[in-house]
Design a protein around this motif. Sequence first.
Motif, PDB file in Angstrom:
ATOM      1  N   TYR A   7     -10.549   7.489  -0.040  1.00 17.98           N
ATOM      2  CA  TYR A   7      -9.864   6.305  -0.582  1.00 17.98           C
ATOM      3  C   TYR A   7      -9.902   5.142   0.402  1.00 17.98           C
ATOM      4  O   TYR A   7      -9.571   5.293   1.575  1.00 17.98           O
ATOM      5  N   PHE A  10      -7.103  -1.126  -1.051  1.00 22.48           N
ATOM      6  CA  PHE A  10      -7.398  -2.457  -1.610  1.00 22.48           C
ATOM      7  C   PHE A  10      -8.791  -2.558  -2.249  1.00 22.48           C
ATOM      8  O   PHE A  10      -9.089  -3.531  -2.913  1.00 22.48           O
ATOM      9  N   PRO A  13      -8.712   1.549  -6.848  1.00 17.01           N
ATOM     10  CA  PRO A  13      -7.385   1.749  -7.438  1.00 17.01           C
ATOM     11  C   PRO A  13      -6.829   3.129  -7.099  1.00 17.01           C
ATOM     12  O   PRO A  13      -7.593   4.065  -6.852  1.00 17.01           O
ATOM     13  N   LEU A  14      -5.506   3.221  -7.081  1.00 12.60           N
ATOM     14  CA  LEU A  14      -4.872   4.514  -6.828  1.00 12.60           C
ATOM     15  C   LEU A  14      -4.794   5.316  -8.132  1.00 12.60           C
ATOM     16  O   LEU A  14      -4.631   4.734  -9.207  1.00 12.60           O
ATOM     17  N   ILE A  16      -2.855   6.668 -10.474  1.00  8.39           N
ATOM     18  CA  ILE A  16      -1.414   6.653 -10.808  1.00  8.39           C
ATOM     19  C   ILE A  16      -1.148   7.009 -12.273  1.00  8.39           C
ATOM     20  O   ILE A  16      -0.022   6.834 -12.743  1.00  8.39           O
ATOM     21  N   LEU A  27       9.703  -1.828  -9.305  1.00 11.85           N
ATOM     22  CA  LEU A  27       9.477  -3.172  -9.849  1.00 11.85           C
ATOM     23  C   LEU A  27      10.812  -3.814 -10.261  1.00 11.85           C
ATOM     24  O   LEU A  27      11.115  -4.955  -9.878  1.00 11.85           O
ATOM     25  N   VAL A  34      15.405  -9.839  -5.487  1.00 15.18           N
ATOM     26  CA  VAL A  34      15.029 -11.253  -5.347  1.00 15.18           C
ATOM     27  C   VAL A  34      16.015 -12.141  -6.092  1.00 15.18           C
ATOM     28  O   VAL A  34      16.481 -13.166  -5.572  1.00 15.18           O
TER      29      VAL A  34
ATOM     30  N   ILE B  62       9.218  -9.739  -1.985  1.00 19.64           N
ATOM     31  CA  ILE B  62       8.080 -10.317  -2.730  1.00 19.64           C
ATOM     32  C   ILE B  62       6.761  -9.838  -2.112  1.00 19.64           C
ATOM     33  O   ILE B  62       5.827  -9.484  -2.824  1.00 19.64           O
ATOM     34  N   LEU B  65       6.051  -6.264  -3.248  1.00 22.62           N
ATOM     35  CA  LEU B  65       5.582  -6.202  -4.637  1.00 22.62           C
ATOM     36  C   LEU B  65       4.115  -6.635  -4.726  1.00 22.62           C
ATOM     37  O   LEU B  65       3.303  -5.995  -5.401  1.00 22.62           O
ATOM     38  N   MET B  67       1.771  -6.783  -2.268  1.00 22.66           N
ATOM     39  CA  MET B  67       0.897  -5.824  -1.588  1.00 22.66           C
ATOM     40  C   MET B  67       0.831  -4.515  -2.370  1.00 22.66           C
ATOM     41  O   MET B  67      -0.223  -3.875  -2.443  1.00 22.66           O
ATOM     42  N   LEU B  70      -1.640  -4.823  -5.097  1.00 20.91           N
ATOM     43  CA  LEU B  70      -3.016  -4.762  -4.580  1.00 20.91           C
ATOM     44  C   LEU B  70      -3.400  -3.337  -4.189  1.00 20.91           C
ATOM     45  O   LEU B  70      -4.535  -2.920  -4.381  1.00 20.91           O
ATOM     46  N   LEU B  71      -2.432  -2.600  -3.664  1.00 26.32           N
ATOM     47  CA  LEU B  71      -2.703  -1.204  -3.298  1.00 26.32           C
ATOM     48  C   LEU B  71      -2.947  -0.356  -4.548  1.00 26.32           C
ATOM     49  O   LEU B  71      -3.827   0.499  -4.574  1.00 26.32           O
ATOM     50  N   ILE B  72      -2.152  -0.600  -5.584  1.00 29.49           N
ATOM     51  CA  ILE B  72      -2.259   0.200  -6.808  1.00 29.49           C
ATOM     52  C   ILE B  72      -3.604  -0.034  -7.498  1.00 29.49           C
ATOM     53  O   ILE B  72      -4.297   0.896  -7.888  1.00 29.49           O
ATOM     54  N   GLY B  73      -3.958  -1.307  -7.661  1.00 27.54           N
ATOM     55  CA  GLY B  73      -5.161  -1.595  -8.453  1.00 27.54           C
ATOM     56  C   GLY B  73      -6.373  -2.048  -7.654  1.00 27.54           C
ATOM     57  O   GLY B  73      -7.466  -2.152  -8.210  1.00 27.54           O
ATOM     58  N   PRO B 131      -3.831   1.800 -13.641  1.00 26.58           N
ATOM     59  CA  PRO B 131      -3.834   1.126 -12.325  1.00 26.58           C
ATOM     60  C   PRO B 131      -4.047  -0.378 -12.457  1.00 26.58           C
ATOM     61  O   PRO B 131      -3.408  -1.163 -11.746  1.00 26.58           O
ATOM     62  N   GLN B 134      -0.697  -1.919 -13.946  1.00 25.88           N
ATOM     63  CA  GLN B 134       0.405  -1.958 -12.983  1.00 25.88           C
ATOM     64  C   GLN B 134       0.100  -2.913 -11.823  1.00 25.88           C
ATOM     65  O   GLN B 134       0.983  -3.634 -11.356  1.00 25.88           O
ATOM     66  N   LEU B 137       0.569  -6.386 -13.111  1.00 26.07           N
ATOM     67  CA  LEU B 137       2.000  -6.634 -13.344  1.00 26.07           C
ATOM     68  C   LEU B 137       2.732  -6.882 -12.022  1.00 26.07           C
ATOM     69  O   LEU B 137       3.518  -7.836 -11.899  1.00 26.07           O
ATOM     70  N   TYR B 138       2.471  -6.053 -11.032  1.00 29.49           N
ATOM     71  CA  TYR B 138       3.142  -6.202  -9.733  1.00 29.49           C
ATOM     72  C   TYR B 138       2.797  -7.546  -9.080  1.00 29.49           C
ATOM     73  O   TYR B 138       3.678  -8.260  -8.607  1.00 29.49           O
ATOM     74  N   LEU B 141       4.155 -10.548 -11.153  1.00 32.07           N
ATOM     75  CA  LEU B 141       5.610 -10.646 -11.043  1.00 32.07           C
ATOM     76  C   LEU B 141       6.022 -11.154  -9.658  1.00 32.07           C
ATOM     77  O   LEU B 141       6.965 -11.955  -9.542  1.00 32.07           O
TER      78      LEU B 141
END
Lengths: 75, 203
Positions: A7, A10, A13-14, A16, A27, A34, B62, B65, B67, B70-73, B131, B134, B137-138, B141
Amino acid sequence: MSGLLAYRPFMEPLPIDAIWLWLCVPLVMGVAVVYKTIKLDDLTQLPKEALILGGQVLVFMAMGMGLLSLLTWWF
Amino acid sequence: MPDATPQPESDDAAESTHPEAKRVRSGARLNVAAAVLGWVLPGLGHFVLGQTARGLILAVTIGSLWMGGLLIGGITVIDRQNHPAWFVGQMGVAPSWVVNRVHDNLRSRWQREAGTSPDAEPGYIVAYGKPEEQGILYTALAGLLNLLAIIDVLFREPYPARQLLDEEVDVIPPVDEELSEVDLSKPRVTGASLGRSAAGGTA
């Protein structure tokens, strides 16, 4: 496991797909933190207020999900 | 022959040179500069205005969320070409533009290389399905929440110390009050007089 070893953060993709629904929790909590950071004058109240707001949003989301599931099952 | 006697200043001129008007103008300029900084790096605007804790919390939340998305997708979740509407939201955090440029460059290089070598790879894996959802979306948002923070910076009082000065905190005894009546355990100085003495005037 071998997939995770290769992996590259960046760049890929993970995986998930099995847990994606749980990603709404951080989320929602992020949004609550915030919002309350901007709204509150006294930041000592922030953890409590953000937890309450985030919890409320999650509870209502779960209720909405339950209601929609019920309607889908009913009709 | 023109009249050499000095004319009284017009209301507009008097307003523009009034110290309070100058303070408001410089405050507004600081707010705008802080808003731009807050766009470049979430939380930096509040930090500039002296709201250190608030800025730090916003930066961490922020930033996490954004980062996290970016990590997820991966970097493909920020894509002006394929997701222009989401990109508008993602641009609430300025570094999204940099990620989009990196994504664009990698894609262009891959397309150029693919013309000569069919085995060429893009150097990244495009996110699909959950991925991608999400991740978008992250990041979007995070951008929209930063927009909220930027609006807050624009209307927040830039001088917390001045608020204390402006408050009527009675600390200097009035002149006609006898010294014996003054309660020394309660120092009383007016914020206004502090401001005057700091400016070199008489209190």
